[in-house]
Design a protein around this motif. Structure first.
Motif, mmCIF file in Angstrom:
data_model
loop_
_atom_site.group_PDB
_atom_site.id
_atom_site.type_symbol
_atom_site.label_atom_id
_atom_site.label_comp_id
_atom_site.label_asym_id
_atom_site.label_seq_id
_atom_site.Cartn_x
_atom_site.Cartn_y
_atom_site.Cartn_z
ATOM 1 N N GLU A 1 14.537 32.491 -19.747
ATOM 2 C CA GLU A 1 15.439 32.912 -20.820
ATOM 3 C C GLU A 1 14.708 33.691 -21.910
ATOM 4 O O GLU A 1 15.244 34.637 -22.487
ATOM 5 C CB GLU A 1 16.119 31.684 -21.446
ATOM 6 C CG GLU A 1 17.065 30.939 -20.533
ATOM 7 C CD GLU A 1 18.349 31.706 -20.252
ATOM 8 O OE1 GLU A 1 19.044 31.370 -19.268
ATOM 9 O OE2 GLU A 1 18.665 32.671 -20.997
ATOM 10 N N ALA A 2 13.492 33.298 -22.199
ATOM 11 C CA ALA A 2 12.701 33.975 -23.226
ATOM 12 C C ALA A 2 11.911 35.164 -22.658
ATOM 13 O O ALA A 2 11.189 35.842 -23.394
ATOM 14 C CB ALA A 2 11.726 32.992 -23.869
ATOM 15 N N LYS A 3 12.078 35.417 -21.375
ATOM 16 C CA LYS A 3 11.375 36.516 -20.682
ATOM 17 C C LYS A 3 9.860 36.423 -20.857
ATOM 18 O O LYS A 3 9.166 37.427 -21.013
ATOM 19 C CB LYS A 3 11.898 37.879 -21.163
ATOM 20 C CG LYS A 3 13.371 38.087 -20.870
ATOM 21 C CD LYS A 3 13.879 39.444 -21.303
ATOM 22 C CE LYS A 3 13.468 40.545 -20.377
ATOM 23 N NZ LYS A 3 14.098 41.841 -20.718
ATOM 24 N N LYS A 4 9.358 35.180 -20.822
ATOM 25 C CA LYS A 4 7.908 34.991 -20.875
ATOM 26 C C LYS A 4 7.388 34.330 -19.609
ATOM 27 O O LYS A 4 6.192 34.145 -19.447
ATOM 28 C CB LYS A 4 7.523 34.121 -22.078
ATOM 29 C CG LYS A 4 7.668 34.820 -23.408
ATOM 30 C CD LYS A 4 7.131 33.954 -24.534
ATOM 31 C CE LYS A 4 7.185 34.684 -25.864
ATOM 32 N NZ LYS A 4 6.630 33.872 -26.954
ATOM 33 N N ASN A 5 8.303 33.952 -18.728
ATOM 34 C CA ASN A 5 7.856 33.321 -17.498
ATOM 35 C C ASN A 5 8.818 33.623 -16.367
ATOM 36 O O ASN A 5 9.965 34.037 -16.586
ATOM 37 C CB ASN A 5 7.695 31.817 -17.675
ATOM 38 C CG ASN A 5 8.978 31.172 -18.164
ATOM 39 O OD1 ASN A 5 9.940 31.069 -17.420
ATOM 40 N ND2 ASN A 5 8.993 30.754 -19.400
ATOM 41 N N SER A 6 8.311 33.418 -15.155
ATOM 42 C CA SER A 6 9.110 33.675 -13.970
ATOM 43 C C SER A 6 8.654 32.721 -12.876
ATOM 44 O O SER A 6 7.538 32.176 -12.927
ATOM 45 C CB SER A 6 8.931 35.122 -13.510
ATOM 46 O OG SER A 6 9.696 35.402 -12.355
ATOM 47 N N SER A 7 9.527 32.510 -11.908
ATOM 48 C CA SER A 7 9.152 31.650 -10.786
ATOM 49 C C SER A 7 9.684 32.222 -9.486
ATOM 50 O O SER A 7 10.674 32.961 -9.464
ATOM 51 C CB SER A 7 9.677 30.231 -10.994
ATOM 52 O OG SER A 7 11.093 30.225 -11.011
ATOM 53 N N LEU A 8 8.983 31.856 -8.423
ATOM 54 C CA LEU A 8 9.408 32.190 -7.056
ATOM 55 C C LEU A 8 9.444 30.880 -6.283
ATOM 56 O O LEU A 8 8.436 30.165 -6.225
ATOM 57 C CB LEU A 8 8.416 33.163 -6.417
ATOM 58 C CG LEU A 8 8.345 33.241 -4.890
ATOM 59 C CD1 LEU A 8 9.686 33.604 -4.288
ATOM 60 C CD2 LEU A 8 7.279 34.222 -4.451
ATOM 61 N N HIS A 9 10.588 30.573 -5.716
ATOM 62 C CA HIS A 9 10.770 29.334 -4.961
ATOM 63 C C HIS A 9 11.118 29.684 -3.519
ATOM 64 O O HIS A 9 11.991 30.524 -3.280
ATOM 65 C CB HIS A 9 11.896 28.501 -5.587
ATOM 66 C CG HIS A 9 12.150 27.218 -4.867
ATOM 67 N ND1 HIS A 9 11.410 26.077 -5.078
ATOM 68 C CD2 HIS A 9 13.073 26.900 -3.928
ATOM 69 C CE1 HIS A 9 11.864 25.115 -4.290
ATOM 70 N NE2 HIS A 9 12.875 25.576 -3.590
#
Lengths: 110, 114
Positions: free
Chosen positions: A67-75
Motif C-alpha cells: 500500500e505504501a509502495k515500499k515493498n512487494s512480494s511474490l508468492h
C-alpha cells in the motif's frame, strides 16, 4: 543510491509447498518489476506493478505491491521443479535503469 | 530467431589483456544495456545506449568502454583486465528508454580472468 533488499536469500522447499519472497525499500517506489533467472540462464521478465496495493496473478504466481509502495512480494503456490531459480525484484528508474534486488534463490526438492 | 545474442558465451583470459564482448538484438528496440552479475548473483547496471547515444554511465572503471555502431548493436571493450572483472556480463534491450519498459536479456558472457 537506492537499495532494494530481498528476503530470504535462499529457500529450499519440497515440491508442492508454497514459497514467498519479499522485496523491501526504504523509499517509495514508482514501480516494481520481477524477473526470474534459471540456473545458468539469464533474467526473464515476469511482471510489473505500478499501483499501490496492486495484486496480479500468473497461474500459480501471485505478485503484490504494498500500500505504501515500499515493498512487494511474490508468492508461488504448490511449487514445481520448474520453479527453480533466482527471483529478482527490480525498480525501473529514469532512463529505464534497473536497480535489482539482492535476489532469492529457490531450490525445489522433488 | 534469437532476440538478444551475445558473443562469446565464455571468455577466459589473463590479467592485463584486452577483450571485447559483442551484443546484437533483432527486436527493433531503441535502447540497449550492459549489466554485470558478480559471483553472489548481484546484478548491476553499467551502461545504456538509446539510439546510439550513451544515456547511462554508472561508476565503472574507464577501462570499460561501450560502443554502439548502430541501435541493434552494443559492444563492450575492456582494457587491462583485472581479476575482479571476472563475472557474467549481460546485454539487454528495451523498446524505449521510458521508465518501466520491459527489458530482454541476452544469454550472458561468462568472463574469467586468471
Amino acid at each position: 543510491g537506492q537499495q532494494v533488499m530481498q528476503i530470504p536469500q535462499y529457500q529450499h522447499v519440497q515440491e508442492g509447498e508454497d514459497f514467498t519472497t519479499y522485496c523491501n525499500s526504504s523509499t517509495t517506489l514508482s514501480n516494481i518489476q520481477w524477473y526470474k533467472q534459471r540456473p545458468g540462464g539469464h533474467p526473464v521478465f515476469l511482471i510489473q506493478l505500478v499501483k499501490s496495493g496492486e495484486v496480479k496473478k500468473q497461474k500459480r504466481l501471485t505478485f503484490q505491491f504494498g500500500e505504501a509502495k515500499k515493498n512487494s512480494s511474490l508468492h508461488i503456490t504448490a511449487t514445481q521443479t520448474t520453479d527453480v531459480g533466482t527471483y529478482f525484484c527490480a525498480v525501473s528508474g529514469a532512463t529505464n535503469k534497473l536497480i535489482f534486488g539482492t535476489g532469492t534463490l529457490l531450490a525445489v526438492q522433488p | 530467431d534469437t532476440a538478444v545474442s551475445q558473443t562469446p558465451k565464455y571468455l577466459v583470459t589473463q590479467m592485463g589483456n584486452d577483450k571485447s564482448i559483442k551484443c546484437e538484438q533483432n527486436l527493433g528496440h531503441d535502447t540497449m544495456y550492459w549489466y554485470k552479475q558478480d559471483s553472489k548473483k548481484f546484478l548491476k547496471i553499467m551502461f545504456s545506449y538509446n539510439n546510439k547515444e550513451l544515456i547511462i554511465n554508472e561508476t565503472v572503471p574507464n577501462r570499460f568502454s561501450p560502443k554502439s555502431p548502430d541501435k541493434a548493436h552494443l559492444n563492450l571493450h575492456i582494457n587491462s583486465l583485472e581479476l575482479g572483472d571476472s563475472a557474467v556480463y549481460f546485454c539487454a534491450s528495451s523498446k524505449s528508454r521510458d521508465r518501466g519498459i520491459e527489458q530482454y536479456f541476452g544469454p550472458g558472457t561468462r568472463l574469467t580472468v586468471t
